[in-house]
Each structure stands twice: as C-alpha cells, then as structure tokens.
Design a protein around this motif. Structure first.
Motif, PDB file in Angstrom:
ATOM      1  N   ILE A  28      65.096   1.958  -3.563  1.00 53.81           N
ATOM      2  CA  ILE A  28      64.604   3.227  -3.007  1.00 53.81           C
ATOM      3  C   ILE A  28      64.822   4.358  -4.023  1.00 53.81           C
ATOM      4  O   ILE A  28      63.970   5.225  -4.180  1.00 53.81           O
ATOM      5  CB  ILE A  28      65.299   3.526  -1.667  1.00 53.81           C
ATOM      6  N   ALA A  29      65.952   4.325  -4.732  1.00 56.37           N
ATOM      7  CA  ALA A  29      66.226   5.334  -5.756  1.00 56.37           C
ATOM      8  C   ALA A  29      65.187   5.269  -6.878  1.00 56.37           C
ATOM      9  O   ALA A  29      64.764   6.312  -7.393  1.00 56.37           O
ATOM     10  CB  ALA A  29      67.631   5.138  -6.316  1.00 56.37           C
ATOM     11  N   ILE A  30      64.756   4.074  -7.240  1.00 56.94           N
ATOM     12  CA  ILE A  30      63.719   3.924  -8.265  1.00 56.94           C
ATOM     13  C   ILE A  30      62.414   4.528  -7.774  1.00 56.94           C
ATOM     14  O   ILE A  30      61.725   5.237  -8.518  1.00 56.94           O
ATOM     15  CB  ILE A  30      63.532   2.438  -8.641  1.00 56.94           C
ATOM     16  N   GLY A  36      57.603   8.535  -6.104  1.00 53.60           N
ATOM     17  CA  GLY A  36      57.097   7.975  -4.851  1.00 53.60           C
ATOM     18  C   GLY A  36      57.826   8.560  -3.658  1.00 53.60           C
ATOM     19  O   GLY A  36      58.821   9.268  -3.798  1.00 53.60           O
ATOM     20  N   LYS A  37      57.308   8.259  -2.472  1.00 53.69           N
ATOM     21  CA  LYS A  37      57.940   8.728  -1.238  1.00 53.69           C
ATOM     22  C   LYS A  37      58.055   7.553  -0.272  1.00 53.69           C
ATOM     23  O   LYS A  37      57.066   6.904   0.045  1.00 53.69           O
ATOM     24  CB  LYS A  37      57.108   9.832  -0.589  1.00 53.69           C
ATOM     25  N   MET A  38      59.279   7.320   0.203  1.00 53.91           N
ATOM     26  CA  MET A  38      59.499   6.246   1.170  1.00 53.91           C
ATOM     27  C   MET A  38      58.852   6.611   2.492  1.00 53.91           C
ATOM     28  O   MET A  38      58.917   7.750   2.937  1.00 53.91           O
ATOM     29  CB  MET A  38      60.993   6.021   1.395  1.00 53.91           C
ATOM     30  N   ASP A  39      58.232   5.612   3.098  1.00 57.80           N
ATOM     31  CA  ASP A  39      57.575   5.805   4.384  1.00 57.80           C
ATOM     32  C   ASP A  39      58.333   5.060   5.481  1.00 57.80           C
ATOM     33  O   ASP A  39      58.543   5.585   6.566  1.00 57.80           O
ATOM     34  CB  ASP A  39      56.129   5.323   4.287  1.00 57.80           C
ATOM     35  N   GLU A  40      58.761   3.835   5.169  1.00 57.57           N
ATOM     36  CA  GLU A  40      59.385   3.000   6.191  1.00 57.57           C
ATOM     37  C   GLU A  40      60.256   1.935   5.537  1.00 57.57           C
ATOM     38  O   GLU A  40      59.899   1.374   4.497  1.00 57.57           O
ATOM     39  CB  GLU A  40      58.261   2.326   6.997  1.00 57.57           C
ATOM     40  N   ILE A  41      61.413   1.660   6.135  1.00 63.38           N
ATOM     41  CA  ILE A  41      62.285   0.561   5.717  1.00 63.38           C
ATOM     42  C   ILE A  41      62.451  -0.325   6.943  1.00 63.38           C
ATOM     43  O   ILE A  41      62.971   0.112   7.964  1.00 63.38           O
ATOM     44  CB  ILE A  41      63.650   1.066   5.241  1.00 63.38           C
ATOM     45  N   ASP A  42      61.983  -1.545   6.835  1.00 60.86           N
ATOM     46  CA  ASP A  42      61.993  -2.462   7.967  1.00 60.86           C
ATOM     47  C   ASP A  42      62.892  -3.650   7.631  1.00 60.86           C
ATOM     48  O   ASP A  42      62.570  -4.463   6.774  1.00 60.86           O
ATOM     49  CB  ASP A  42      60.554  -2.925   8.242  1.00 60.86           C
ATOM     50  N   VAL A  65      57.863   0.228   2.836  1.00 61.56           N
ATOM     51  CA  VAL A  65      56.535   0.836   2.792  1.00 61.56           C
ATOM     52  C   VAL A  65      56.704   2.204   2.154  1.00 61.56           C
ATOM     53  O   VAL A  65      57.568   2.985   2.559  1.00 61.56           O
ATOM     54  CB  VAL A  65      55.926   0.964   4.206  1.00 61.56           C
ATOM     55  N   PHE A  66      55.868   2.487   1.138  1.00 58.53           N
ATOM     56  CA  PHE A  66      56.027   3.747   0.412  1.00 58.53           C
ATOM     57  C   PHE A  66      54.703   4.207  -0.167  1.00 58.53           C
ATOM     58  O   PHE A  66      53.754   3.435  -0.303  1.00 58.53           O
ATOM     59  CB  PHE A  66      57.074   3.605  -0.696  1.00 58.53           C
TER      60      PHE A  66
END
Length: 103
Positions: A28-30, A36-42, A65-66
């Motif tokens: 996520i840090a990368i 980029g922008k994170m949208d969802e972590i499932d 999802v990003f």
C-alpha cells in the motif's frame, strides 16, 4: 491519467498475522508513493488450494483495489516478485479511466 486496478495476492499460510499485515502495508505504501490511491482492501483469509503451491495446500488471499497510473503497476509487480511470502499474484485492469468523483 488514473485507471482502476485489482491485485489478488496468494500469501504463504505460514506467515504470522503481523508479517502479513506488514507485507500488505508495504505494498500500500508503494501505491501511495507512486501516485496511486487505495480504494479497497479485501482480506479473504485462509483457503484450501485446488492444487499444491510450493508444497502448501492452503493459502492466504488478499485483494487490493486501487486507482493508479500505468507505470505504478510495473513497479508494484516488481516489488511483489522480490517479496518473500507471496506465492502468486494477478493484476487486472478493472476500468480504463477513473471517473472524476472517484479520483
């Protein structure tokens, strides 16, 4: 121009919960660092595999999802390939362009 992507990761079931969390946070840090922008972590959890992968019959699945520019995907996949504990991954482009309200 940002596009919407999904990455499905198959992680080693032998990773401790803290190690899994640290690994996902690193990815996520990368994504954040490269624009980029994170949208969802499932977090799908541990599941039985259809066939053994690296002599393991279970695996831990995480879906990210990003929204990101194209070059970010290459950098993310490069980091995934050199990271220990990730058995397999697949990246899919979900949408060609991100709508203005999502970006």
């Amino acid at each position: 121009m940002l596009r919407k992507y999904e990455v499905l990761l198959l992680l080693s079931p032998e990773l401790a919960s803290d190690s899994r969390k640290e690994l996902v946070e690193g990815l996520i840090a990368i994504i954040d660092r490269e624009g980029g922008k994170m949208d969802e972590i499932d977090d799908w959890g541990s599941r039985q595999l259809a066939y053994p992968v690296q002599n393991q019959t279970r695996g831990y699945y995480v879906r990210l999802v990003f929204n990101a520019p194209g070059p970010l995907v290459a950098e993310l996949e490069r980091n995934i390939r050199i990271t220990d504990g990730i058995f397999k991954f697949v990246t899919v482009k979900l949408d060609e362009t991100v709508k203005a309200e999502e970006a």
